[in-house]
Motif scaffolding. Structure first.
Motif, PDB file in Angstrom:
ATOM      1  N   MET A 101       0.829  -1.201   0.000  1.00  0.00           N
ATOM      2  CA  MET A 101       0.000   0.000   0.000  1.00  0.00           C
ATOM      3  C   MET A 101       0.866   1.256   0.000  1.00  0.00           C
ATOM      4  O   MET A 101       0.592   2.220  -0.705  1.00  0.00           O
ATOM      5  CB  MET A 101      -0.927   0.002   1.213  1.00  0.00           C
ATOM      6  N   LEU A 102       1.941   1.245   0.787  1.00  0.00           N
ATOM      7  CA  LEU A 102       2.850   2.384   0.807  1.00  0.00           C
ATOM      8  C   LEU A 102       3.532   2.563  -0.542  1.00  0.00           C
ATOM      9  O   LEU A 102       3.769   3.698  -0.973  1.00  0.00           O
ATOM     10  CB  LEU A 102       3.880   2.226   1.913  1.00  0.00           C
ATOM     11  N   ALA A 103       3.823   1.452  -1.221  1.00  0.00           N
ATOM     12  CA  ALA A 103       4.426   1.549  -2.552  1.00  0.00           C
ATOM     13  C   ALA A 103       3.447   2.173  -3.550  1.00  0.00           C
ATOM     14  O   ALA A 103       3.857   2.960  -4.409  1.00  0.00           O
ATOM     15  CB  ALA A 103       4.866   0.172  -3.032  1.00  0.00           C
ATOM     16  N   VAL A 104       2.175   1.842  -3.420  1.00  0.00           N
ATOM     17  CA  VAL A 104       1.165   2.446  -4.300  1.00  0.00           C
ATOM     18  C   VAL A 104       1.060   3.947  -4.042  1.00  0.00           C
ATOM     19  O   VAL A 104       1.035   4.748  -4.981  1.00  0.00           O
ATOM     20  CB  VAL A 104      -0.211   1.759  -4.098  1.00  0.00           C
ATOM     21  N   PHE A 105       1.033   4.342  -2.769  1.00  0.00           N
ATOM     22  CA  PHE A 105       0.978   5.771  -2.455  1.00  0.00           C
ATOM     23  C   PHE A 105       2.227   6.498  -2.935  1.00  0.00           C
ATOM     24  O   PHE A 105       2.155   7.629  -3.397  1.00  0.00           O
ATOM     25  CB  PHE A 105       0.780   5.995  -0.964  1.00  0.00           C
ATOM     26  N   ALA A 106       3.379   5.833  -2.835  1.00  0.00           N
ATOM     27  CA  ALA A 106       4.613   6.444  -3.334  1.00  0.00           C
ATOM     28  C   ALA A 106       4.535   6.625  -4.836  1.00  0.00           C
ATOM     29  O   ALA A 106       4.998   7.643  -5.380  1.00  0.00           O
ATOM     30  CB  ALA A 106       5.816   5.578  -2.957  1.00  0.00           C
ATOM     31  N   GLY A 107       3.924   5.677  -5.534  1.00  0.00           N
ATOM     32  CA  GLY A 107       3.714   5.815  -6.981  1.00  0.00           C
ATOM     33  C   GLY A 107       2.815   6.996  -7.299  1.00  0.00           C
ATOM     34  O   GLY A 107       3.049   7.728  -8.279  1.00  0.00           O
ATOM     35  N   PHE A 108       1.782   7.216  -6.492  1.00  0.00           N
ATOM     36  CA  PHE A 108       0.907   8.380  -6.680  1.00  0.00           C
ATOM     37  C   PHE A 108       1.697   9.674  -6.517  1.00  0.00           C
ATOM     38  O   PHE A 108       1.528  10.617  -7.287  1.00  0.00           O
ATOM     39  CB  PHE A 108      -0.243   8.378  -5.674  1.00  0.00           C
ATOM     40  N   ILE A 109       2.545   9.719  -5.512  1.00  0.00           N
ATOM     41  CA  ILE A 109       3.323  10.938  -5.260  1.00  0.00           C
ATOM     42  C   ILE A 109       4.242  11.237  -6.436  1.00  0.00           C
ATOM     43  O   ILE A 109       4.329  12.375  -6.903  1.00  0.00           O
ATOM     44  CB  ILE A 109       4.141  10.798  -3.959  1.00  0.00           C
ATOM     45  N   ILE A 110       4.905  10.203  -6.936  1.00  0.00           N
ATOM     46  CA  ILE A 110       5.820  10.403  -8.061  1.00  0.00           C
ATOM     47  C   ILE A 110       5.056  10.829  -9.315  1.00  0.00           C
ATOM     48  O   ILE A 110       5.464  11.746 -10.031  1.00  0.00           O
ATOM     49  CB  ILE A 110       6.643   9.126  -8.299  1.00  0.00           C
ATOM     50  N   ALA A 111       3.925  10.163  -9.569  1.00  0.00           N
ATOM     51  CA  ALA A 111       3.144  10.490 -10.762  1.00  0.00           C
ATOM     52  C   ALA A 111       2.560  11.908 -10.684  1.00  0.00           C
ATOM     53  O   ALA A 111       2.617  12.664 -11.653  1.00  0.00           O
ATOM     54  CB  ALA A 111       2.015   9.473 -10.951  1.00  0.00           C
ATOM     55  N   LEU A 112       2.016  12.263  -9.523  1.00  0.00           N
ATOM     56  CA  LEU A 112       1.423  13.596  -9.379  1.00  0.00           C
ATOM     57  C   LEU A 112       2.496  14.676  -9.373  1.00  0.00           C
ATOM     58  O   LEU A 112       2.306  15.753  -9.940  1.00  0.00           O
ATOM     59  CB  LEU A 112       0.590  13.668  -8.094  1.00  0.00           C
ATOM     60  N   GLY A 113       3.623  14.395  -8.720  1.00  0.00           N
ATOM     61  CA  GLY A 113       4.699  15.386  -8.690  1.00  0.00           C
ATOM     62  C   GLY A 113       5.304  15.609 -10.061  1.00  0.00           C
ATOM     63  O   GLY A 113       5.681  16.728 -10.416  1.00  0.00           O
ATOM     64  N   GLY A 114       5.387  14.541 -10.849  1.00  0.00           N
ATOM     65  CA  GLY A 114       5.944  14.655 -12.194  1.00  0.00           C
ATOM     66  C   GLY A 114       5.005  15.324 -13.181  1.00  0.00           C
ATOM     67  O   GLY A 114       5.435  15.814 -14.221  1.00  0.00           O
ATOM     68  N   ALA A 115       3.710  15.345 -12.877  1.00  0.00           N
ATOM     69  CA  ALA A 115       2.734  15.944 -13.791  1.00  0.00           C
ATOM     70  C   ALA A 115       2.839  17.464 -13.793  1.00  0.00           C
ATOM     71  O   ALA A 115       2.506  18.113 -14.782  1.00  0.00           O
ATOM     72  CB  ALA A 115       1.323  15.512 -13.405  1.00  0.00           C
ATOM     73  N   GLY A 116       3.290  18.025 -12.689  1.00  0.00           N
ATOM     74  CA  GLY A 116       3.467  19.476 -12.612  1.00  0.00           C
ATOM     75  C   GLY A 116       2.162  20.210 -12.380  1.00  0.00           C
ATOM     76  O   GLY A 116       1.068  19.638 -12.403  1.00  0.00           O
ATOM     77  N   GLY A 117       2.283  21.511 -12.145  1.00  0.00           N
ATOM     78  CA  GLY A 117       1.112  22.372 -11.970  1.00  0.00           C
ATOM     79  C   GLY A 117       0.264  21.997 -10.781  1.00  0.00           C
ATOM     80  O   GLY A 117       0.749  21.749  -9.684  1.00  0.00           O
ATOM     81  N   TYR A 118      -1.045  21.960 -11.019  1.00  0.00           N
ATOM     82  CA  TYR A 118      -2.028  21.671  -9.977  1.00  0.00           C
ATOM     83  C   TYR A 118      -1.843  20.258  -9.434  1.00  0.00           C
ATOM     84  O   TYR A 118      -2.038  20.007  -8.257  1.00  0.00           O
ATOM     85  CB  TYR A 118      -3.428  21.852 -10.541  1.00  0.00           C
ATOM     86  N   TYR A 119      -1.457  19.332 -10.301  1.00  0.00           N
ATOM     87  CA  TYR A 119      -1.293  17.946  -9.865  1.00  0.00           C
ATOM     88  C   TYR A 119      -0.128  17.778  -8.886  1.00  0.00           C
ATOM     89  O   TYR A 119      -0.157  16.919  -8.017  1.00  0.00           O
ATOM     90  CB  TYR A 119      -1.093  17.029 -11.078  1.00  0.00           C
ATOM     91  N   ALA A 120       0.901  18.606  -9.055  1.00  0.00           N
ATOM     92  CA  ALA A 120       2.027  18.539  -8.127  1.00  0.00           C
ATOM     93  C   ALA A 120       1.587  18.924  -6.715  1.00  0.00           C
ATOM     94  O   ALA A 120       2.080  18.374  -5.732  1.00  0.00           O
ATOM     95  CB  ALA A 120       3.156  19.441  -8.595  1.00  0.00           C
ATOM     96  N   ALA A 121       0.644  19.871  -6.603  1.00  0.00           N
ATOM     97  CA  ALA A 121       0.131  20.259  -5.291  1.00  0.00           C
ATOM     98  C   ALA A 121      -0.672  19.127  -4.662  1.00  0.00           C
ATOM     99  O   ALA A 121      -0.722  18.996  -3.438  1.00  0.00           O
ATOM    100  CB  ALA A 121      -0.720  21.519  -5.411  1.00  0.00           C
TER     101      ALA A 121
END
Length: 72
Positions: A7-27
């Motif tokens: 589960m922590l690995a999935v959340f870490a994947g969300f953080i990386i994906a959202l942070g890499g998307a930039g803009g509003y998604y990074a927030a």
């Protein structure tokens, strides 16, 4: 415990994906990061609580074993 780490690995994947998307998604990546920190703190609390209970039970059992003949 493996499911918790998955589960922590999935959340870490969300953080990386959202942070890499930039803009509003990074927030939005702050949410899963806070959740990961909260879960890790909860696991740490449980670990200390288990260690405390184990130490207390060990002391109680050793006291009873050492003072077994004191009861009349």
């Amino acid at each position: 415990m493996l499911a918790g780490h998955t589960m922590l690995a999935v959340f870490a994947g969300f953080i990386i994906a959202l942070g890499g998307a930039g803009g509003y998604y990074a927030a939005l990546s702050v949410g899963p990061m806070i959740l990961i920190v909260a879960i890790m703190l909860l696991e740490l609390l449980v670990a200390f609580l288990q260690a405390y209970v184990f130490a207390m039970l060990t002391c109680i059992y050793m006291n009873e074993a050492l003072h077994l003949h004191d009861h009349h």
